[in-house]
Design a protein around this motif. Structure first.
Motif, mmCIF file in Angstrom:
data_model
loop_
_atom_site.group_PDB
_atom_site.id
_atom_site.type_symbol
_atom_site.label_atom_id
_atom_site.label_comp_id
_atom_site.label_asym_id
_atom_site.label_seq_id
_atom_site.Cartn_x
_atom_site.Cartn_y
_atom_site.Cartn_z
ATOM 1 N N GLU A 192 9.197 2.796 7.127
ATOM 2 C CA GLU A 192 8.208 2.378 6.138
ATOM 3 C C GLU A 192 7.556 3.571 5.439
ATOM 4 O OE1 GLU A 192 5.433 -0.360 7.826
ATOM 5 O OE2 GLU A 192 6.998 -1.701 8.550
ATOM 6 N N ASN A 193 7.882 4.769 5.867
ATOM 7 C CA ASN A 193 7.368 5.969 5.219
ATOM 8 C C ASN A 193 8.232 6.274 3.996
ATOM 9 O OD1 ASN A 193 6.213 8.400 4.522
ATOM 10 N ND2 ASN A 193 7.233 9.554 6.136
ATOM 11 N N ASN A 194 8.133 5.382 3.021
ATOM 12 C CA ASN A 194 8.950 5.491 1.806
ATOM 13 C C ASN A 194 8.078 5.274 0.566
ATOM 14 O OD1 ASN A 194 8.400 2.797 2.133
ATOM 15 N ND2 ASN A 194 10.518 2.092 2.009
ATOM 16 N N ALA A 220 0.961 12.260 17.934
ATOM 17 C CA ALA A 220 1.953 11.215 18.172
ATOM 18 C C ALA A 220 1.951 10.183 17.052
ATOM 19 C CB ALA A 220 1.677 10.538 19.518
ATOM 20 N N ARG A 221 0.773 9.789 16.595
ATOM 21 C CA ARG A 221 0.692 8.800 15.515
ATOM 22 C C ARG A 221 1.218 9.367 14.204
ATOM 23 N NH1 ARG A 221 0.219 3.310 16.378
ATOM 24 N NH2 ARG A 221 -0.813 3.026 18.365
ATOM 25 N N PHE A 222 0.928 10.624 13.906
ATOM 26 C CA PHE A 222 1.437 11.228 12.680
ATOM 27 C C PHE A 222 2.962 11.339 12.722
ATOM 28 C CE2 PHE A 222 -2.639 13.789 11.484
ATOM 29 C CZ PHE A 222 -3.319 12.602 11.315
ATOM 30 N N LEU A 223 3.510 11.692 13.873
ATOM 31 C CA LEU A 223 4.963 11.821 13.976
ATOM 32 C C LEU A 223 5.644 10.462 13.902
ATOM 33 C CD1 LEU A 223 5.402 14.653 16.635
ATOM 34 C CD2 LEU A 223 5.374 14.804 14.140
ATOM 35 N N ALA A 224 5.017 9.438 14.476
ATOM 36 C CA ALA A 224 5.577 8.089 14.361
ATOM 37 C C ALA A 224 5.595 7.652 12.905
ATOM 38 C CB ALA A 224 4.766 7.116 15.205
ATOM 39 N N TRP A 225 4.528 7.980 12.165
ATOM 40 C CA TRP A 225 4.498 7.669 10.730
ATOM 41 C C TRP A 225 5.603 8.426 9.996
ATOM 42 C CZ3 TRP A 225 3.537 11.558 7.114
ATOM 43 C CH2 TRP A 225 3.528 11.123 5.775
ATOM 44 N N VAL A 274 0.842 -1.189 0.000
ATOM 45 C CA VAL A 274 0.000 0.000 0.000
ATOM 46 C C VAL A 274 0.879 1.242 0.000
ATOM 47 C CG1 VAL A 274 -1.884 -1.213 1.157
ATOM 48 C CG2 VAL A 274 -0.169 0.014 2.524
ATOM 49 N N THR A 275 0.241 2.409 0.045
ATOM 50 C CA THR A 275 0.961 3.676 0.059
ATOM 51 C C THR A 275 0.755 4.364 1.407
ATOM 52 O OG1 THR A 275 -0.799 5.162 -0.709
ATOM 53 C CG2 THR A 275 0.366 3.855 -2.383
#
Length: 331
Positions: free
Chosen positions: A91-93, A81-86, A50-51
Motif C-alpha cells: 500500500e506504500n504506492n 518497526a512500524r516505519f519499516l512495515a510501511w 489517502v496518501t
C-alpha cells in the motif's frame, strides 16, 4: 459543552484533509480552482483514498499505542518497526517522500537511527505524521517534545524538522487542553523562545554532531530560529485582510517542515468557524496540498471533535477502522 472525542476528530480530520489534497498535490493553484472553484475541493473523492501522510501518521499512532512506557528505549524500536512495515507494504504506492524511503532503507540495514536519518532534510514528512503524539492524553509537555522530535529524527535529521515536529504536536495538544485556535500562533512563537537552546539529549543522543557544529545548543537553536521566523510571517499575515487566494503565497509552499505548519495554521485560522472550508482552502494550494490540508484538519478536529465533520465521511475514508480505534483509545 465538553468535547470528548477530539482525538477521533483530529485523526479523522487529518485523513479527510489528506484525501481532499491528494488529487490537488503537484498542481498549480489556477488549475485547482478552475476545477473546484476558489474554495477548493469540499467533497471527499470516491473512493476516499489517502496518501503516505495518513499511512505514516497511523504508523506513529500504533507505535505509541503499543508502547509499554513513553521512553526512547521503548519507542525507538517500535517506531523503527512500524516505519519499516510501511516502507515495504504494497500500500506504500502513494508517491512517498524520498527522505522517508532513504532513511527507512538505512534503518532496515540495521544502522543506528542517528546515522540512518537524512541529516540535512527538514522536509514536511516528519510533520504530517506527528499528530498522534499530540493526542495521547498522558504525556506531559517534556515527553510530548521528546517523542515528537524522536519520531522526526528517525528520518529527518535537520534541527528545523525536529523543532517543527514538536510545534505541530503542540498545535494538536493545546486545543485539546482548551486553547482557542486563534491563540496557537502566539503560543507556538513563545515555545520557540523558551526552547531555543534546549537539546533533548536523552531522546536524540548524538544526533547534533555535525561538521562545523560546536555544541548541541547551537545545533537545535537553528531549528527554533527558523520556526520562529515563519511563525512571525504567519502572525503578520493574520493581521492583514484575507486575500481569499493561495495561503502558500503568504507562508510558504509547505514542502519543508516549518512552512507546512505555518500554511496549515493559516488555512485553519482563515476559516476558524468552517472546518470543511479550511480543508478546501488548504487543499487549493500550489504547494504540498495534502500535507497542508491534513494538518489543518488535525488542528480543527483537536479543537472541536468529530461533530464538525460531515457524518457521511466517516464510513467512506480509507483506514476508518484504524482511525476510530486509535481515536477511541485516546478520547
Amino acid at each position: 459543552m465538553t468535547v470528548t472525542d477530539t482525538a477521533g476528530g483530529s485523526l479523522f480530520g487529518l485523513a479527510y484533509g489528506d484525501a481532499l489534497g491528494k488529487p490537488t498535490e503537484f498542481r498549480r493553484y489556477d488549475q485547482i480552482t478552475a476545477e473546484y472553484g476558489p474554495g477548493g475541493p469540499r467533497e471527499l473523492p470516491e473512493p476516499a483514498l489517502v496518501t503516505d501522510d495518513t499511512q505514516m501518521a497511523l504508523a506513529v499512532g500504533w507505535a505509541l499505542h503499543e508502547a509499554s512506557a513513553p521512553t526512547p528505549e521503548v519507542l525507538e524500536p517500535l517506531l523503527r518497526a512500524r516505519f519499516l512495515a510501511w516502507a515495504k507494504s504494497p500500500e506504500n504506492n502513494r508517491a512517498p517522500g524520498m527522505t522517508c524511503l532513504n532513511a527507512c532503507a538505512n534503518l532496515a540495514a540495521g544502522m543506528p537511527w542517528q546515522r540512518a536519518t537524512v541529516a540535512g532534510s527538514k522536509g514536511c514528512g516528519a510533520n504530517m505524521r506527528v499528530t498522534p503524539v499530540g493526542l495521547v492524553p498522558d504525556y506531559d509537555l517534556d515527553t510530548l517534545a521528546g517523542i515528537a522530535q524522536l519520531q522526526a529524527g528517525l528520518t529527518h535529521g535537520h534541527p528545523t524538522g525536529l523543532a517543527a515536529a514538536e510545534l505541530t504536536a503542540l498545535a494538536v495538544r493545546l486545543p485539546r487542553d482548551g486553547a482557542a485556535l486563534a491563540e496557537l500562533p502566539g503560543l507556538l512563537r513563545e515555545r520557540c523562545a523558551e526552547q531555543r537552546t534546549v537539546y533533548r539529549g536523552d531522546w536524540l543522543g548524538d544526533l547534533w554532531q555535525r561538521p562545523g557544529v560546536t555544541s548541541p545548543e547551537e545545533f537545535i537553536a537553528r531549528g527554533w530560529d527558523e520556526c520562529a521566523d515563519v511563525l512571525d510571517t504567519l502572525i503578520a499575515a493574520l493581521r492583514r485582510p484575507d486575500s481569499g487566494g493561495d495561503v502558500c503565497r503568504e507562508t510558504g509552499e509547505g514542502w519543508i517542515a516549518e512552512e507546512a505548519l505555518a500554511s496549515a495554521l493559516l488555512a485553519a485560522l482563515r476559516h476558524a468557524d468552517d472546518p470543511v472550508a479550511a480543508l478546501g482552502r488548504a487543499a487549493a494550494t500550489g504547494g504540498d496540498s495534502d500535507s497542508i490540508a491534513c494538518l489543518a484538519g488535525a488542528f480543527h478536529g483537536a479543537a472541536a471533535g468529530m461533530a464538525i465533520w460531515p457524518a457521511s465521511w466517516a464510513d467512506r475514508i480509507e483506514y476508518a477502522d484504524q482511525l476510530a480505534t486509535l481515536g477511541a483509545a485516546w478520547d
